[in-house]
Write a protein that holds these residues in place. Structure first.
Motif, PDB file in Angstrom:
ATOM      1  N   PHE A  14       0.825  -1.209   0.000  1.00 44.41           N
ATOM      2  CA  PHE A  14       0.000   0.000   0.000  1.00 44.41           C
ATOM      3  C   PHE A  14       0.862   1.263   0.000  1.00 44.41           C
ATOM      4  CE2 PHE A  14      -3.491  -2.801   0.944  1.00 44.41           C
ATOM      5  CZ  PHE A  14      -4.623  -2.126   0.478  1.00 44.41           C
ATOM      6  N   ALA A  15       2.029   1.222   0.661  1.00 44.53           N
ATOM      7  CA  ALA A  15       2.919   2.388   0.669  1.00 44.53           C
ATOM      8  C   ALA A  15       3.448   2.663  -0.741  1.00 44.53           C
ATOM      9  CB  ALA A  15       4.081   2.165   1.632  1.00 44.53           C
ATOM     10  N   LEU A  16       3.812   1.604  -1.457  1.00 41.82           N
ATOM     11  CA  LEU A  16       4.278   1.778  -2.830  1.00 41.82           C
ATOM     12  C   LEU A  16       3.131   2.238  -3.734  1.00 41.82           C
ATOM     13  CD1 LEU A  16       6.663  -1.305  -3.211  1.00 41.82           C
ATOM     14  CD2 LEU A  16       7.272   1.089  -2.778  1.00 41.82           C
ATOM     15  N   ALA A  17       1.915   1.740  -3.451  1.00 40.68           N
ATOM     16  CA  ALA A  17       0.734   2.192  -4.201  1.00 40.68           C
ATOM     17  C   ALA A  17       0.493   3.677  -3.937  1.00 40.68           C
ATOM     18  CB  ALA A  17      -0.494   1.379  -3.806  1.00 40.68           C
ATOM     19  N   ASP A 193       8.460  14.464  -1.621  1.00 44.87           N
ATOM     20  CA  ASP A 193       7.245  13.651  -1.583  1.00 44.87           C
ATOM     21  C   ASP A 193       7.496  12.149  -1.516  1.00 44.87           C
ATOM     22  OD1 ASP A 193       5.505  15.738  -1.451  1.00 44.87           O
ATOM     23  OD2 ASP A 193       4.274  15.084  -3.134  1.00 44.87           O
ATOM     24  N   ALA A 194       8.458  11.643  -2.261  1.00 43.43           N
ATOM     25  CA  ALA A 194       8.700  10.194  -2.264  1.00 43.43           C
ATOM     26  C   ALA A 194       9.181   9.702  -0.909  1.00 43.43           C
ATOM     27  CB  ALA A 194       9.708   9.833  -3.342  1.00 43.43           C
ATOM     28  N   GLN A 195       9.793  10.593  -0.136  1.00 42.49           N
ATOM     29  CA  GLN A 195      10.333  10.194   1.161  1.00 42.49           C
ATOM     30  C   GLN A 195       9.239   9.868   2.176  1.00 42.49           C
ATOM     31  OE1 GLN A 195      13.817  12.185   2.768  1.00 42.49           O
ATOM     32  NE2 GLN A 195      13.913  13.399   0.909  1.00 42.49           N
ATOM     33  N   LYS A 196       8.030  10.357   1.926  1.00 45.42           N
ATOM     34  CA  LYS A 196       6.946  10.091   2.879  1.00 45.42           C
ATOM     35  C   LYS A 196       6.633   8.593   2.907  1.00 45.42           C
ATOM     36  CE  LYS A 196       5.733  14.756   2.042  1.00 45.42           C
ATOM     37  NZ  LYS A 196       5.180  15.694   1.081  1.00 45.42           N
ATOM     38  N   ALA A 197       6.608   7.962   1.741  1.00 42.30           N
ATOM     39  CA  ALA A 197       6.374   6.516   1.691  1.00 42.30           C
ATOM     40  C   ALA A 197       7.556   5.752   2.284  1.00 42.30           C
ATOM     41  CB  ALA A 197       6.119   6.068   0.252  1.00 42.30           C
ATOM     42  N   MET A 198       8.771   6.263   2.077  1.00 46.59           N
ATOM     43  CA  MET A 198       9.942   5.627   2.684  1.00 46.59           C
ATOM     44  C   MET A 198       9.822   5.623   4.203  1.00 46.59           C
ATOM     45  SD  MET A 198      13.093   7.291   0.510  1.00 46.59           S
ATOM     46  CE  MET A 198      12.953   7.605  -1.250  1.00 46.59           C
ATOM     47  N   VAL A 220      14.229   0.041   0.284  1.00 49.44           N
ATOM     48  CA  VAL A 220      13.067   0.917   0.497  1.00 49.44           C
ATOM     49  C   VAL A 220      13.205   2.178  -0.338  1.00 49.44           C
ATOM     50  CG1 VAL A 220      11.794   2.284   2.210  1.00 49.44           C
ATOM     51  CG2 VAL A 220      12.669   0.017   2.825  1.00 49.44           C
ATOM     52  N   ARG A 221      14.398   2.759  -0.334  1.00 50.99           N
ATOM     53  CA  ARG A 221      14.644   3.976  -1.123  1.00 50.99           C
ATOM     54  C   ARG A 221      14.415   3.719  -2.603  1.00 50.99           C
ATOM     55  NH1 ARG A 221      20.341   6.521   0.845  1.00 50.99           N
ATOM     56  NH2 ARG A 221      19.763   8.035  -0.764  1.00 50.99           N
ATOM     57  N   PHE A 222      14.979   2.609  -3.098  1.00 47.11           N
ATOM     58  CA  PHE A 222      14.863   2.318  -4.527  1.00 47.11           C
ATOM     59  C   PHE A 222      13.416   2.023  -4.912  1.00 47.11           C
ATOM     60  CE2 PHE A 222      14.815  -0.551  -8.173  1.00 47.11           C
ATOM     61  CZ  PHE A 222      15.571   0.176  -9.086  1.00 47.11           C
ATOM     62  N   ALA A 223      12.732   1.214  -4.105  1.00 44.74           N
ATOM     63  CA  ALA A 223      11.350   0.830  -4.427  1.00 44.74           C
ATOM     64  C   ALA A 223      10.425   2.051  -4.437  1.00 44.74           C
ATOM     65  CB  ALA A 223      10.848  -0.202  -3.422  1.00 44.74           C
ATOM     66  N   CYS A 224      10.587   2.943  -3.461  1.00 43.45           N
ATOM     67  CA  CYS A 224       9.736   4.133  -3.390  1.00 43.45           C
ATOM     68  C   CYS A 224      10.040   5.100  -4.533  1.00 43.45           C
ATOM     69  CB  CYS A 224       9.909   4.834  -2.043  1.00 43.45           C
ATOM     70  SG  CYS A 224       9.208   3.919  -0.660  1.00 43.45           S
TER      71      CYS A 224
END
Length: 332
Positions: A14-17, A193-198, A220-224
């Motif tokens: 869900f975080a990646l979504a 913004d991408a760091q929020k999911a990280m 985690v960094r790469f996936a986000c």
């Protein structure tokens, strides 16, 4: 399979979504001015933004750490993975609703409000880290006002510097400059913004007992970053229409002024490890630029609608996340 394992896997998915949706929801803001002035074709702008978002997302982690520990303490959060899953479901739902109606709402407000709401539902008001939470709220509240001011000042400076220049040549030159400022805008969007999911995934790993520090793991960094980039590649043309044309009629000089103003504020926030709403900052910078150009040229009715969405996003997402948490708690 153990319930904690299932919940943690769901949180990662869900975080990646959320990051993916954030990509096509918020990227529109980063490239709206360059598309509306025809400095870039929509497909070219979206592709460039996807690449720059990825680069920005994988470069910094300070905001991710702030999300991990400044709203609630993941080391003491009971039912932590369930809280985070409820927050993600709430934030994704709000993002999709506002995207569908073409409203440039804030993904940052949605996720921060949702984490707070789900955590309070699980552990009461005492669970919040008030010092960190208030610091984040201050950044979210103050950044649009700073953006309006900076946008106004930058556009006023441009008016003085280029008042004796040929209008056609000036606009043609600024249209070329916009390619660079749009790329800068997309890069800064990724850094924040991408760091929020990280941060959310790191919270879940800590809550599940799989991690003992707030360090953001490489995968985690790469996936986000990848999820953000892929989401960006889809683009959000409904929101481009609102931000790029409905607030004011944008010329290339206005677009450059707005891009430089908002990019500097977003990147400044990244450097001091504070999450801000890229949507708020970019829309506010456009309002400031418009006011410097001609106060009556800003469509304040549309601006009021946007501001209203900003105000209601955090409490609505918090309330919805609390409800989602109670529903999930019944099953898990």
């Amino acid at each position: 399979m153990d319930t904690i394992v299932i919940l943690t896997i769901l949180v990662v998915i869900f975080a990646l979504a959320f990051d993916f949706i954030n990509g096509f929801h918020d990227t529109a803001n980063a490239i709206a001015t360059s598309v509306s002035t025809r400095a870039l074709k929509p497909k070219t702008a979206v592709l460039m933004a996807a690449i720059m978002n990825f680069v920005g997302a994988i470069t910094f982690v300070g905001v991710a750490k702030a999300i991990t520990k400044d709203i609630v303490d993941p080391f003491t959060l009971g039912n932590g993975t369930l809280v985070i899953l409820a927050a993600l479901i709430s934030a994704i739902a709000w993002n999709l609703i506002t995207w569908y109606f073409g409203i440039p709402s804030s993904s940052s407000h949605a996720i921060i409000g949702s984490i707070a709401g789900a955590a309070v539902a699980a552990g009461g008001w005492a669970i919040l880290n008030y010092e960190g939470f208030i610091k984040i709220l201050q950044a979210l509240i103050l950044s649009p006002f700073i953006a309006i001011t900076v946008g106004f000042l930058v556009m006023s400076l441009f008016k003085i510097l280029f008042k004796n220049f040929n209008l056609y040549k000036t606009n043609k030159g600024f249209r070329s400059v916009q390619i660079g400022t749009a790329a800068l805008q997309a890069f800064t969007h990724g850094t924040n913004d991408a760091q929020k999911a990280m941060g959310i995934i790191t919270m879940a790993l800590i809550a599940a007992g799989w991690q003992t520090t707030d360090e953001v793991q490489g995968w985690v960094r790469f996936a986000c970053a990848l999820a953000m980039g892929l989401g960006t590649s889809i683009g959000g043309y409904k929101i481009i229409k609102t931000v790029g044309g409905k607030i004011m009629k944008i010329r290339p000089v206005n677009g450059v002024a707005a891009d430089l103003s908002s990019a500097s504020i977003i990147f400044g926030a990244t450097l001091i490890h504070l999450p801000v709403s890229t949507t708020h900052v970019i829309s506010s910078a456009i309002m400031g630029v418009g006011a410097a150009q001609r106060v009556k040229g800003v469509k304040w009715g549309v601006a009021r609608k946007i501001v209203l969405t900003w105000i209601i996003t955090l409490p609505i997402s918090a309330l919805f996340a609390g409800v989602v948490y109670f529903i999930l708690d019944m099953f898990f």
